[in-house]
Scaffold this active site. Structure first.
Site, PDB file in Angstrom:
ATOM      1  CB  CYS A 105      -4.368  -1.644   4.370  1.00  0.00           C
ATOM      2  SG  CYS A 105      -3.457  -1.910   5.820  1.00  0.00           S
ATOM      3  CE  LYS A 145      -7.399   1.434   3.590  1.00  0.00           C
ATOM      4  NZ  LYS A 145      -6.160   1.969   4.283  1.00  0.00           N
ATOM      5  CD  GLU A 159      -2.513   0.988   2.790  1.00  0.00           C
ATOM      6  OE1 GLU A 159      -3.472   1.777   2.849  1.00  0.00           O
ATOM      7  OE2 GLU A 159      -1.966   0.719   3.747  1.00  0.00           O
TER       8      GLU A 159
END
Length: 251
Positions: A139, A105, A39
């Site tokens: 994540c 995300k 990330e």
């Protein structure tokens, strides 16, 4: 399919330096079909993106595009991007020789104030490479199984998770990566970073797991490295056809 994970230390807010380090690592590990980076691999995990975020013509994305075309491979990893409209996004790119896809995300890390300046995405994204389908996660998304549920998100053969997941929560990383593989009866490819930033220490633990949650390959220490494994998708099809767990899932 031959897959390589780059588990790297990330120089803070230094895209030029990080691209050069990754370029060097890539040149030492050519020949894979898919490469996966952590990330925000070009900057480090920055929750205050001003003066740190790259634009959509970033040097990091340009390198991903050039490398995909030159080596006929795909590359996956997230970048901190400021869009043309001025919004900040934690954008997980999947780059092939033919096209650039991305997933923004969805679950922003509110504990770390990621939500204060970065906009979430609202769409689940599945990409296709060499006839196989990959769900993109970033994540904190790993903690939310409903978001990534096979069939709800769409049908896929593997999950790619890119992360800056700290050592203090390493046990959760170990459990959740395997859980997502088992419950969705898929391969799980997880790239984490190592090293330190101003907030956390990162121990890596990048890995590839199979449908049983067994580790195919895993980084066993706090160091930068490349991990490579061959994924047998025909075997995946066989397992799903014989042990039909997904047909009994909750819809």
């Amino acid at each position: 399919m031959k897959v390589t994970i780059f588990q790297i230390d990330i120089a803070w807010a230094s895209p030029d330096e990080n691209v050069e380090n990754v370029r060097r690592l890539f040149n030492e590990n050519t020949g894979s079909d898919l490469y996966v980076l952590p990330e925000m691999w070009a900057t480090g995990f920055a929750t205050t993106p001003h003066d740190i975020a790259e634009n959509e013509d970033s040097i990091a994305l340009s390198w991903m595009r050039e490398t995909a075309v030159k080596h006929r491979c795909a590359l996956s990893g997230s970048l901190l991007i400021q869009t043309a409209s001025g919004e900040y996004r934690n954008r997980h790119y999947f780059v092939t020789p033919e096209c650039v896809s991305f997933y923004d995300k969805h679950h922003l890390f509110t504990y770390g104030h990621e939500d204060e300046f970065i906009k979430p995405g609202n769409d689940q994204v599945i990409v296709t490479w060499q006839g196989r389908r990959f769900l993109l996660l970033t994540c904190y998304d790993l903690r939310f199984p409903v978001w990534s549920r096979f069939g709800r998100a769409g049908e896929y053969d593997a999950i790619i998770v890119v992360a800056n997941w700290p050592e203090s929560r390493q046990q959760a990383w170990r459990v959740l990566t395997r859980a997502r593989a088992i419950e969705n009866q898929c391969y799980l490819i997880a790239a984490n970073r190592v090293g330190d930033d101003q907030f956390c220490h990162y121990r890596g633990g990048s890995l590839i797991a199979n449908t049983k949650g067994n580790t195919i390959v895993e980084a066993d220490g706090n160091y930068a490295c490349a991990l490579t494994a061959d994924l047998d998708f025909d075997k995946l099809d066989y397992v799903r056809g014989k042990f039909k767990v997904l047909e009994d899932r909750d819809l």
